[in-house]
Structures are given as structure tokens and as C-alpha cells.
Design a protein around this motif. Structure first.
Motif, PDB file in Angstrom:
ATOM      1  N   LYS A  64     -31.215   4.577 -10.027  1.00 43.99           N
ATOM      2  CA  LYS A  64     -29.817   4.912 -10.277  1.00 43.99           C
ATOM      3  C   LYS A  64     -29.202   5.540  -9.038  1.00 43.99           C
ATOM      4  N   ILE A  65     -27.922   5.208  -8.810  1.00 37.60           N
ATOM      5  CA  ILE A  65     -27.164   5.835  -7.731  1.00 37.60           C
ATOM      6  C   ILE A  65     -25.942   6.493  -8.365  1.00 37.60           C
ATOM      7  N   LYS A  66     -25.737   7.769  -8.077  1.00 41.02           N
ATOM      8  CA  LYS A  66     -24.591   8.483  -8.623  1.00 41.02           C
ATOM      9  C   LYS A  66     -23.776   9.020  -7.451  1.00 41.02           C
ATOM     10  N   SER A  67     -22.560   8.491  -7.321  1.00 47.02           N
ATOM     11  CA  SER A  67     -21.757   8.847  -6.158  1.00 47.02           C
ATOM     12  C   SER A  67     -20.377   9.324  -6.581  1.00 47.02           C
ATOM     13  N   PRO A  68     -20.051  10.598  -6.415  1.00 50.57           N
ATOM     14  CA  PRO A  68     -18.686  11.071  -6.659  1.00 50.57           C
ATOM     15  C   PRO A  68     -17.716  10.361  -5.727  1.00 50.57           C
ATOM     16  N   LEU A  69     -16.544  10.019  -6.237  1.00 49.43           N
ATOM     17  CA  LEU A  69     -15.560   9.319  -5.423  1.00 49.43           C
ATOM     18  C   LEU A  69     -15.089  10.188  -4.267  1.00 49.43           C
ATOM     19  N   ARG A  70     -14.817   9.556  -3.139  1.00 48.99           N
ATOM     20  CA  ARG A  70     -14.260  10.213  -1.959  1.00 48.99           C
ATOM     21  C   ARG A  70     -15.163  11.322  -1.410  1.00 48.99           C
ATOM     22  N   LYS A  71     -16.450  11.187  -1.591  1.00 46.47           N
ATOM     23  CA  LYS A  71     -17.381  12.168  -1.061  1.00 46.47           C
ATOM     24  C   LYS A  71     -18.313  11.496  -0.067  1.00 46.47           C
ATOM     25  N   GLU A  72     -18.868  12.291   0.833  1.00 50.48           N
ATOM     26  CA  GLU A  72     -19.779  11.754   1.833  1.00 50.48           C
ATOM     27  C   GLU A  72     -21.232  12.004   1.454  1.00 50.48           C
ATOM     28  N   PHE A  73     -21.495  12.056   0.159  1.00 53.30           N
ATOM     29  CA  PHE A  73     -22.867  12.226  -0.294  1.00 53.30           C
ATOM     30  C   PHE A  73     -23.076  11.445  -1.586  1.00 53.30           C
ATOM     31  N   ALA A  74     -24.336  11.232  -1.937  1.00 49.69           N
ATOM     32  CA  ALA A  74     -24.671  10.531  -3.180  1.00 49.69           C
ATOM     33  C   ALA A  74     -25.997  11.068  -3.692  1.00 49.69           C
ATOM     34  N   PHE A  75     -26.192  10.958  -4.993  1.00 56.75           N
ATOM     35  CA  PHE A  75     -27.474  11.287  -5.605  1.00 56.75           C
ATOM     36  C   PHE A  75     -28.193   9.989  -5.932  1.00 56.75           C
TER      37      PHE A  75
END
Length: 621
Positions: A92-103
Motif C-alpha cells: 500500500k502507498i498512502k500519500s497526502p496530497l501536495r506533500k513531499e512525502f509518502a507512507f
């Protein structure tokens, strides 16, 4: 290697808290363990916000990493890097919008450590990535309970629980004319924000936006009992009684309470009977309702499709089968069949005409829908729009307000203004309702839909209504738009007028940016009608349509010309919005050159020839 799940918002707002939209712990924005559990050692196990991690289905929360310094990447590109190039076993990839990071989540500590070692210091798109283990998210339900307990210690009166009317039909207390006035003001404000943003995004849009018109909100012909599809949750009310109804809030809001729906004005009596009869079945059953707190129990939800035209009632019972053996599951299905073989309301003529079982549990990687199994009765419902009959399968999209859909499609046709020589591209065509409504107003309609079963329904509906100028393709719209345009352009007789109109009615999250890019690049498309059940989310697409031409968005932009809303959801806060976009005109000579260039760049393949490749790409996405 298993497919990667990328979390995203999911078609129309059937209800604010339907089961398919409920949040789970794995969908909560990450917060650090230090912020949410300051004194874990002194916390009782029943109040532990991280007690859920002991259950095996949440391993991805345990083996999670945070990747920083990504830049404003495309989630698809990042997925390809992880899966295809680096061969990491991502779940799974979880990425908040407009952020330069991801889980990024994994199923084992070994996979987690290998990913950290591979990604930390890796150079990608001019950035040096940073990777480290991430803390698990707190259980939002338990967290909210702990917060409420602390608040109630300070307050003499606890906060009043919402009713189902408060949660589902907040406008029901207002006269209908006042509801329309409120929605008109809301749409005016939304469109004002959109046009202001587009002015800043593309300076060339200013003149056209000065001429942009909003023609208000059209009333629904049916105000009460209009919903032909409902998804009910099986749970317990505040008194602990088993209830089939709507959740009063999401899990993320700290609520699992379910409230009955008998007093809700937008639910038809046939659906209320279905909920009541299923509630009685569950209460008398040896199988318990599903409990989202610890994933115990079995019976989770009930989807009800009704047809005012035929009186048909389709029931789809959703069951969590992870904690059941084959014998128990077979017994439950047999109990359902026997119960609904005799369960009727003779006075009102209500009877289950179609019964399905749906396996609703944690989806496997790459799985997009929960599988269904036909138990008894017919396999579909039938309903009518514009005197056209439509076959409706359990998972197919069909507008939930049948009479309102007639107004909606009338307005879409009015804005599109098709001519006898026009071709309409129906993108996200579903079961073909829009395509068949347009068919008698134009030369031909080409439709594309990613769900193969919906395309089968669309083809059946066209044949059943003796409509021969519609053609449908099963596949990803991103892959088919260009090939459908090519079929129209090269199939047009020399010297004959060419008028190509696109109509899109996407899921609530809107179109993927690749679809927008394909529409922009297809310069033969001059007008586009965008139908949105969630205008707030759709604004992202509208801005992309109007951006200046760039490497990502080739082709001249589309600017909004006219908008009109239709109240498809009386008593709720939701409104359907239809906007006509027209492609910006270019000086003489430039457009002809672009048409030639565009035609040359389209691969010499037909939509049928793209089928296999499209399926492969859809599976990758």
C-alpha cells in the motif's frame, strides 16, 4: 509480485456514511505515536489506541515506512519506481496530497528493512530520498472515546448523539423551495471560487469567464422516496439493539453506532421494508452482526436496489467471511434463501425478487470490488429513463434518482447541442444511460467503461431498446479516448462536417489526470459536458481542462461556457452539477496544423485492437 493498493477517494454520494465509504484505521492520516500515546504503559488494554495492531489484518500498519524529499511526484511514477524498478514488495502507498512525502506499507519486517536500505539515500528525479520506519496510526474510534471520556469528566452534560436525519438528511427540516435556494447559493459560491482560481491559472481565460453563466438549480420531480439504491450497515444502536440502517458517523470520527431509517424521507417504502425484513433476519440468526472494532461477527451490510417502474426489489447481503468456515458460510446462504422465499408484505406487495451474497472483507492487493454470488430470483432489475428500459446488475452504476435523471440528461443534451452529424463520446458510460439518451439526437455514440459487466448491460440495453448507433468498449478511459477519436476522425467522409462532443460522468473523485490529458490532446473534441455528483472534488479536473498548453497537457484548453445544477438528492447537502466546456479558439491556420499533427500521432489502431493492451494497463494501475 502482488499488486500495490494506492488509497484514494472513491460514484455518487449514495449516502454520507454508506459502508463502502466508511473509514478504516488504515485510511487515517498518519500521526506519530508520541503525539497519540503519551503514557502507553499506564493505559488499560481496553482503552489502548494501538490494541488493534495485535490483529493480523493490520500488519501493513506495523511494517510501514515514511519516504521524504520526493518532490511533487506523480503517484503512478512513484509506484513504478517501487514495484517495477526496485522490486519492493509493497502492499500500500498512502500519500497526502501536495506533500513531499509518502507512507509505504509492507507485510513483513524483512520487506520493510529491505525497503529502508534501498530507498534511504536513493537518487530519484534530482532528489535524494530519505526513508525510515514510521509509527502506526492510533485507532480513531478508541482515540475519540478516550477524548470523550476526558471531556465528560469536565462537562456535566455529554454531547447529544446525532439522529439519522441529522446525519443523512440535514436539509429535511427546510421547505423544499428553501432547500433549492440554499443549494443555489452554495453552487454560486463554489463556481465563483473555481473561476477565480482558473483566472489565476490561465490569464487567457479571463474573457471567456466573463461570459460564463450559471443557470441555477433545477428541482427534482420527486422529492420523497426517490432513492432506487441504498447501502445499509448492520450494527447496533445506542441501546445495543441490532439495527439495519445508516451509521451516524465514520469510524474515523469515533462512531460505530447505527440508526434505523424508517423516518428518513428520501428512502422509498420498498427499501424500508427491505431493511426491516433483513433486520429481523439478523436478530433471529445464529450469525452475529459484524463489529468493526475487533473484526468479530459476520453480517456486515445490505445493499438494496428498487425499481418504481417494475416493483422489483434486489437485495445484496454483505458478509464478512474471514472468521467463517465453508460449512457455516453455506448454512448462512441457505438461511437467507429460505427466509426470503417466504418473506413478503402482502398488503403493500413487497417481496425480494433478486437475492445476492457479497463477500465483504479486507480486499486483496489489486482487488477493486468485493465479489458477489447470485442466490435466487432474477439476476437484475429493470428501470426506465426517457421511456428507455435499462437492465441494472447489482454492481452497475445507475442514477439513484430515476425521475431526476430525466431532468439531468435533458439538461446535458441541451448544453451539448448535438446535431444529426455529431458523434458523442460517453466517457465512464456505465450501463449506457447517457449514451442511449443522446442516441436519437446525434449520428453515433461511442462509450467506454472500465467495468466489463456494465458494458454487457449497456450492450443489452441498446439492443433491448432497438438502438443501433451506439458502440461500447470495456477498458480504461485513459487508453481508449485517443483510439475512439481516431475511429471518428478517420471514419468521417471527406468533406463531411465533423462535430465531436465528449460527455463525462465520472466517479465522485473525478477523472484521472491521464484522461484529462487525453481529452486535451484530442483536438477534434470541441465541446465537453462534465457531469459531477461531487463538484468540490471535480474542480481539480476543471482547472486541468483550463490550464495553458504544456508538456503534460497538450492541445488548447477548455473554458466553461454554461453551468446548470440539478437537485438529484433532495433533503441532503448534495447537488449534481453540469458544465459545458468549449475548447479555446485559435487563429486561422493554427487549428488545421494541430488537427493534422494530432491525427499523425494517434496510433493506427482501433478500439477493439487496443483491448488487450488496455486491459493490461488497467491491471497495472
Amino acid at each position: 509480485m502482488s499488486e500495490v493498493t494506492i488509497e484514494s477517494k472513491e460514484k455518487c454520494p449514495d449516502a454520507p456514511h454508506e459502508t463502502e465509504q466508511e473509514c478504516t484505521v488504515e485510511k487515517i492520516v498518519e500521526k506519530s505515536l508520541d503525539e497519540t500515546a503519551k503514557d502507553e504503559n499506564s493505559t488499560d488494554a481496553t482503552n489502548d489506541e494501538f490494541n488493534y495492531l495485535k490483529r493480523s489484518e493490520f500488519t501493513s500498519e506495523i511494517y510501514k515506512i515514511e519516504v521524504r524529499n520526493l518532490g511533487y511526484f506523480g503517484i503512478g511514477e512513484f509506484k513504478k519506481l517501487l514495484k517495477s524498478k526496485l522490486n519492493l514488495n509493497v502492499t500500500k502507498i498512502k500519500s497526502p496530497l501536495r506533500k513531499e512525502f509518502a507512507f509505504v506499507c509492507f507485510r513483513s519486517e524483512e520487506d520493510q528493512q529491505r525497503a529502508i536500505e534501498t530507498l534511504n539515500g536513493y537518487k530519484w528525479k534530482g532528489k535524494v530520498l530519505q526513508a525510515a520506519a514510521a509509527k502506526a496510526s492510533a485507532d480513531p474510534l478508541q482515540k475519540r472515546r478516550n477524548e470523550n471520556a476526558q471531556r465528560e469528566e469536565k462537562e456535566s452534560q455529554p454531547k447529544r448523539q446525532r439522529t439519522s436525519a441529522d446525519a443523512i438528511c440535514p436539509y429535511a427540516a427546510f421547505p423544499y423551495e428553501e432547500q433549492l435556494q440554499k443549494k443555489t447559493s452554495e453552487m454560486e459560491e463554489l463556481l465563483k471560487k473555481f473561476t477565480n482560481k482558473l483566472r489565476h491559472t490561465n490569464q487567457a481565460a479571463k474573457k471567456q469567464l466573463n461570459e460564463f453563466k450559471f443557470n441555477g438549480v433545477k428541482a427534482s420531480p420527486q422529492i420523497n422516496g426517490y432513492r432506487n439504491k441504498n447501502e445499509f450497515t448492520v450494527g447496533k444502536n445506542s441501546s445495543g439493539d441490532i439495527v439495519v440502517g445508516f451509521r451516524l458517523g465514520s469510524y474515523a470520527d469515533g462512531s460505530v453506532e447505527v440508526s434505523e431509517i424508517q423516518d428518513l424521507p428520501h428512502i422509498p417504502d420498498s427499501a424500508k421494508w427491505a431493511a426491516s425484513s433483513f433486520q429481523q433476519f439478523v436478530r433471529n440468526s445464529n450469525f452475529l452482526p459484524f463489529n468493526p472494532e475487533d473484526n468479530s461477527g459476520h453480517i456486515r451490510q445490505l445493499m438494496v436496489r428498487t425499481s418504481a417502474h417494475t416493483g422489483e426489489i434486489m437485495l445484496v447481503a454483505g458478509v464478512y467471511s474471514s472468521n467463517m468456515n465453508e460449512t457455516e458460510l453455506a448454512a448462512l446462504k441457505q438461511n437467507l434463501k429460505e427466509y426470503y422465499d417466504t418473506c413478503t408484505d402482502e398488503a403493500k406487495g413487497f417481496k425480494c425478487t433478486s437475492l445476492y451474497y457479497q463477500d465483504v472483507k479486507h480486499r486483496e492487493a489489486g482487488q477493486t470490488i468485493s465479489p458477489i454470488e447470485h442466490i435466487s430470483g432474477s439476476t437484475h432489475n429493470t428501470d426506465t429513463i426517457h421511456n428507455l428500459a435499462f437492465k441494472i446488475s447489482p454492481l452497475a452504476f445507475f442514477q439513484i434518482n430515476t425521475q431526476g435523471a430525466e431532468v439531468l440528461y435533458d439538461k446535458a443534451i441541451e448544453l451539448a447541442a448535438p446535431q444529426p452529424h455529431s458523434t458523442v463520446l460517453d466517457i465512464c458510460c456505465g450501463t449506457g444511460t447517457i449514451a442511449l439518451a443522446f442516441a436519437k439526437h446525434c449520428k453515433q455514440v461511442l462509450g467506454v467503461e472500465i467495468i466489463p459487466e456494465a458494458i454487457k448491460d449497456a450492450e443489452f440495453n441498446a439492443a433491448a431498446n432497438s438502438i443501433e448507433n451506439c458502440k461500447f468498449f470495456a477498458g480504461n478511459a485513459d487508453d481508449y479516448i485517443q483510439s475512439m477519436v481516431r475511429e471518428v476522425v478517420y471514419g468521417n467522409a471527406p468533406g463531411a462536417p465533423l462535430d465531436l462532443i465528449a460527455v463525462v460522468d465520472p466517479p465522485r473523485a473525478g477523472l484521472h489526470n491521464r484522461s484529462i490529458a487525453a481529452i486535451r490532446a484530442a483536438t477534434a473534441i470541441k465541446r465537453l459536458v462534465y457531469i459531477s455528483c461531487n463538484p468540490v472534488h471535480a474542480q481539480r479536473n476543471w482547472i486541468e481542462l483550463g490550464r495553458p498548453e504544456s508538456k503534460q497537457y497538450k492541445g488548447d484548453p477548455f473554458f466553461p461556457k454554461t453551468a446548470i445544477a440539478v437537485d438529484m438528492f433532495p433533503h441532503t447537502t448534495h447537488t449534481e452539477l453540469v458544465i459545458l466546456f468549449e475548447r479555446a479558439t485559435q487563429p486561422d491556420g493554427e487549428e488545421e496544423n494541430k488537427e493534422t499533427t494530432n491525427a499523425e500521432t494517434i496510433k493506427d489502431t482501433t478500439p477493439e485492437e487496443k483491448g488487450n493492451a488496455a486491459d493490461i494497463e488497467a491491471n497495472k494501475s
